[in-house]
Design a protein around this motif. Structure first.
Motif, PDB file in Angstrom:
ATOM      1  N   ALA A 567       0.843  -1.192   0.000  1.00  0.00           N
ATOM      2  CA  ALA A 567       0.000   0.000   0.000  1.00  0.00           C
ATOM      3  C   ALA A 567       0.880   1.244   0.000  1.00  0.00           C
ATOM      4  N   PRO A 568       0.357   2.359  -0.526  1.00  0.00           N
ATOM      5  CA  PRO A 568       1.137   3.600  -0.533  1.00  0.00           C
ATOM      6  C   PRO A 568       1.623   3.945   0.876  1.00  0.00           C
ATOM      7  N   GLY A 569       2.884   4.355   0.974  1.00  0.00           N
ATOM      8  CA  GLY A 569       3.436   4.749   2.262  1.00  0.00           C
ATOM      9  C   GLY A 569       4.043   3.616   3.057  1.00  0.00           C
ATOM     10  N   THR A 570       3.978   2.392   2.539  1.00  0.00           N
ATOM     11  CA  THR A 570       4.570   1.258   3.246  1.00  0.00           C
ATOM     12  C   THR A 570       5.622   0.599   2.356  1.00  0.00           C
ATOM     13  N   THR A 571       6.579  -0.049   3.001  1.00  0.00           N
ATOM     14  CA  THR A 571       7.637  -0.757   2.303  1.00  0.00           C
ATOM     15  C   THR A 571       7.813  -2.122   2.943  1.00  0.00           C
ATOM     16  N   ALA A 572       8.662  -2.931   2.340  1.00  0.00           N
ATOM     17  CA  ALA A 572       8.951  -4.237   2.927  1.00  0.00           C
ATOM     18  C   ALA A 572       9.537  -4.081   4.326  1.00  0.00           C
ATOM     19  N   ASP A 573      10.402  -3.076   4.513  1.00  0.00           N
ATOM     20  CA  ASP A 573      11.023  -2.879   5.825  1.00  0.00           C
ATOM     21  C   ASP A 573       9.991  -2.493   6.880  1.00  0.00           C
ATOM     22  N   THR A 574       9.079  -1.570   6.525  1.00  0.00           N
ATOM     23  CA  THR A 574       8.065  -1.180   7.514  1.00  0.00           C
ATOM     24  C   THR A 574       7.135  -2.345   7.810  1.00  0.00           C
ATOM     25  N   GLN A 575       6.832  -3.148   6.797  1.00  0.00           N
ATOM     26  CA  GLN A 575       5.976  -4.311   7.015  1.00  0.00           C
ATOM     27  C   GLN A 575       6.656  -5.332   7.921  1.00  0.00           C
ATOM     28  N   ARG A 576       7.958  -5.532   7.733  1.00  0.00           N
ATOM     29  CA  ARG A 576       8.669  -6.504   8.565  1.00  0.00           C
ATOM     30  C   ARG A 576       8.796  -6.013  10.005  1.00  0.00           C
ATOM     31  N   THR A 577       8.975  -4.724  10.180  1.00  0.00           N
ATOM     32  CA  THR A 577       9.020  -4.170  11.540  1.00  0.00           C
ATOM     33  C   THR A 577       7.666  -4.339  12.224  1.00  0.00           C
ATOM     34  N   GLU A 578       6.599  -4.047  11.490  1.00  0.00           N
ATOM     35  CA  GLU A 578       5.254  -4.215  12.047  1.00  0.00           C
ATOM     36  C   GLU A 578       4.967  -5.683  12.360  1.00  0.00           C
ATOM     37  N   ARG A 579       5.415  -6.570  11.488  1.00  0.00           N
ATOM     38  CA  ARG A 579       5.186  -7.995  11.716  1.00  0.00           C
ATOM     39  C   ARG A 579       5.924  -8.471  12.976  1.00  0.00           C
ATOM     40  N   GLU A 580       7.117  -7.954  13.211  1.00  0.00           N
ATOM     41  CA  GLU A 580       7.838  -8.355  14.423  1.00  0.00           C
ATOM     42  C   GLU A 580       7.059  -7.940  15.668  1.00  0.00           C
ATOM     43  N   ASN A 581       6.479  -6.758  15.644  1.00  0.00           N
ATOM     44  CA  ASN A 581       5.629  -6.330  16.761  1.00  0.00           C
ATOM     45  C   ASN A 581       4.403  -7.230  16.890  1.00  0.00           C
ATOM     46  N   ASP A 582       3.846  -7.614  15.744  1.00  0.00           N
ATOM     47  CA  ASP A 582       2.676  -8.501  15.758  1.00  0.00           C
ATOM     48  C   ASP A 582       3.041  -9.884  16.290  1.00  0.00           C
ATOM     49  N   ARG A 583       4.231 -10.360  15.943  1.00  0.00           N
ATOM     50  CA  ARG A 583       4.666 -11.657  16.469  1.00  0.00           C
ATOM     51  C   ARG A 583       4.753 -11.619  17.990  1.00  0.00           C
ATOM     52  N   THR A 584       5.278 -10.518  18.506  1.00  0.00           N
ATOM     53  CA  THR A 584       5.367 -10.369  19.967  1.00  0.00           C
ATOM     54  C   THR A 584       3.981 -10.389  20.592  1.00  0.00           C
ATOM     55  N   ALA A 585       3.038  -9.683  19.949  1.00  0.00           N
ATOM     56  CA  ALA A 585       1.670  -9.632  20.481  1.00  0.00           C
ATOM     57  C   ALA A 585       1.012 -11.004  20.417  1.00  0.00           C
TER      58      ALA A 585
END
Length: 689
Positions: A567-585
């Protein structure tokens, strides 16, 4: 035409002139877009002609039914002829100054007469059958498996899974305590268009995908083997090669499959059709005959090039299924028409046997079929029933953050006016096809019973508008057909859903879907199992989402990075950072649930690797199983710990959508140590240890 006139026309047609986007902003539909859509939507009158009544009145059992009567009919007596032949007579009641039928309790389709006028009266139960009703158990908590039929493997299948493999999986799962097996849509596709294989883009939902037919449902092994050998050594070798590949080669495999079916038809059936096939053809009536004729016509015109694949570009006479020219064509090619009837019979018999096997294995629900949200406008159903579908429009979704240009699914749907004018005939027949054999039905994008985003032919997704459907009639009809089939109903209600729809669906006993990845609080925490809805079915994932192992490892992000699909404004790096937070949750929620259940709490979060995902998959299955949802469906991909998902939405190339095959033979899929451990976890959490 004034704006006020246009808006009034849109209102009468059920088109919304405004809609609210995902950011909460109110958007206005431009007048030009409304005009184009009105040309399609207004093509039929919504009332039956020649009577003062609609073509069908839908009533709820035990409740008075208001009647839309014209002047002069409000004090007339009524007569009802029930399906069983009994007759009821009486006088209309007045409720809030309007005429109404008194409460009726005999469910079914009856004949209503008021004065000189008559119509059909559908009396529906208050609710679809529930899991408690089906199982005869209070507070039942059962489980099932979800599988992609085409991906299952059987010896000699030629590279495409079939209903025989469904029967095998049902027998194995049932023996381990499963009460349901949810399968991918099995709707009829296009025999002459092998490149179109998404199960959610069918030619018609009234019939079955002939490629899923199991020849062994009718013929013995020797006969099937002889038909294969008749193709020669090259044919047999090609089949074996196709069977071993991890991805389905639809063009090649479907061609070989149809060759086999054609040989069986020519050698064993054509000259002397069995009585059962003749009875099937008679019962299928005009609808089956026209589908078979369409398949023959489509194959004929497809040889003329791309234009021949769309019936709307055929010679005018051939666009009309009742024309003399079509009748002459059907007579000339009667042998080919008969072949397409034969493969429908073989498919129906194959699915019926799979459903019987599921029940015989101990499953109390059995096979849960899947009903796509729409059909291809170039397919057999639109050709055969043009007055009942919006053949000049497609359906999709409005622009949002994930799809800034919106989505056009390339499908069409029922005409609301056409439905009313024909007494909901097409909708009822579609439901009956879905309920024909199994014990349940999942309705894709069930919100379409209330409204759908429709797009004018040739327009962009952003040029669409929401079109309303008669939910107050459609939902009770779902309940009536579900009761007659003694089947449960699951509505895919993921995404934007109105509060009014959720309330109506819950009242009618349509289970929603609670999916692990979406069950989160506004702060991002995963909801504990106890907080999941007891009115929904619980899922680890769906065909459009990552598997648990794939999500944990970020396989879906890798795919989107490879295809540049963010999606506009997101990149693979931002998605991977968000996913790491989601994994923790997620790990926090899984660990807490394990401790609550009396298991050992594991403090350290597993790594995002294949080995680390194994523990997460185990706990995710236990987490979903621990919910109060009456039915838990675990994707076969998760039971096996697979990392790849069946479909990556938003892609048509690049990702192998609808092509993945399960790694082992169906007979051994649940025999591995991981699968056995997860099934045991399921049984324990669902109270079947």
């Amino acid at each position: 035409m004034t704006d006020r006139t246009l808006i009034e026309r849109a209102r009468r047609a059920g088109l919304s002139v405004r809609w609210r986007d995902t950011a909460g902003r109110v958007q206005q539909v431009p007048g030009e877009n409304l005009s184009r859509l009105l040309n399609v939507v207004e093509s039929m009158s919504g009332r039956a002609t020649g009577t003062g009544l609609p073509a069908m009145i839908v009533a709820i059992s035990g409740r008075p039914t208001p009647l839309p009567l014209p002047e002069g009919m409000q004090s007339s007596p009524f007569r009802i002829t029930l399906e069983n032949g009994e007759r009821l007579e009486g006088s209309l009641r007045q409720i809030r100054g309007k005429p109404a039928l008194p409460a009726l309790t005999v469910h079914g389709y009856h004949q209503l007469e008021i004065g000189p006028h008559a119509t059909r009266l559908a009396v529906a139960p208050a609710s679809c059958p529930t899991i408690n009703t089906i199982t005869g158990t209070e507070n039942a908590r059962i489980w099932g498996v979800g599988a992609q039929t085409y991906g299952l493997r059987m010896p000699g299948d030629g590279g495409i899974g079939h209903f025989g493999a469904v029967a095998t999986l049902a027998r194995l799962a049932g023996a381990r305590g499963a009460d349901a097996l949810a399968i991918s849509p099995a709707h009829a596709m296009f025999a002459a268009r092998p490149g179109q294989y998404s199960p959610y883009s069918p030619s018609t939902r009234l019939f079955l995908n002939a490629l899923l037919a199991d020849p062994h449902a009718v013929f013995d092994t020797a006969t099937v083997q002889a038909a294969m050998q008749k193709g020669g050594r090259a044919y047999v070798d090609a089949l074996k090669n196709l069977e071993t590949t991890p991805l389905i080669d639809w063009a090649a495999a479907s061609g070989y499959r149809y060759q086999l079916l054609r040989r069986l038809y020519e050698d064993r059936v054509a000259s002397q059709p069995p009585a059962e096939l003749a009875a099937f053809r008679a019962a299928g009536g005009t609808a089956l005959e026209r589908h078979a004729i369409f398949e023959t016509l489509h194959a004929h015109f497809a040889t003329y090039g791309a234009r021949g694949g769309d019936w709307r570009r055929w010679p005018v006479a051939m666009r009309q299924p009742a024309s003399p020219e079509v009748a002459r064509f059907a007579a000339e090619f009667a042998h080919d028409v008969g072949f397409h009837v034969f493969v429908q019979w073989l498919a129906a018999r194959s699915l019926a046997q799979a459903c019987h096997t599921a029940r015989a294995s101990g499953m109390r629900v059995g096979i849960i079929a899947d009903m796509a949200v729409g059909i291809d406008p170039t397919g057999s159903e639109c050709w055969a029933r043009q007055e009942e579908f919006l053949t000049g429009a497609s359906i999709g979704a409005p622009p949002d953050a994930l799809s800034p240009l919106g989505q056009d699914w390339g499908l069409t749907t029922f005409s609301p006016a056409g439905l009313r004018a024909t007494g909901y005939r097409a909708f009822i027949e579609t439901l009956r096809a879905g309920f024909a054999h199994g014990g349940g039905l999942r309705i894709d994008h069930v919100m379409g019973l209330e409204r759908l985003w429709v797009i004018p032919q040739g327009g962009s997704s952003a040029e669409g508008a929401y079109l309303s459907f008669p939910l107050s009639d459609l939902l009770p009809l779902v309940a009536l057909e579900a009761e007659r089939a003694r089947a449960v109903v699951i509505g895919e209600d993921l995404g934007t859903v109105t509060a009014s729809f959720r309330k109506a669906a819950q009242q009618r006993g349509v289970m929603g879907m609670n999916v692990l990845f979406f069950e989160r609080t506004s702060h991002g925490a995963f909801r504990p199992p106890v907080a999941w809805s007891p009115g929904s079915a619980a899922f680890t994932t769906t065909h459009d989402l990552p598997t648990v192992a794939g999500w944990w490892q970020g396989v879906d992000i890798d795919w989107r990075a490879q295809l540049n699909q963010f999606a506009p404004g997101t990149t693979a790096d931002t998605q991977r950072t968000e996913r790491e937070n989601d994994r923790t949750a997620l790990w926090s929620a899984l660990s807490a649930a394990r401790g609550t259940a009396g298991g050992k709490r594991v403090a350290e979060k597993p790594p995002a690797t294949v080995a680390g995902a194994r523990q997460v998959v185990d706990d995710a299955i236990g987490f979903v199983a621990a919910t109060p949802c009456p039915l838990g469906i675990i994707a076969l991909e998760d039971l096996l710990g697979l990392a790849e998902q069946p479909n990556l939405p938003g892609t048509t190339t690049g990702h192998p959508n609808w092509r993945r095959r399960y790694a082992g033979m169906t007979a051994t899929l649940l025999s591995g140590a991981d699968a056995r451990r997860r099934v045991n976890r399921l049984r324990a959490e669902r109270g079947h240890a």
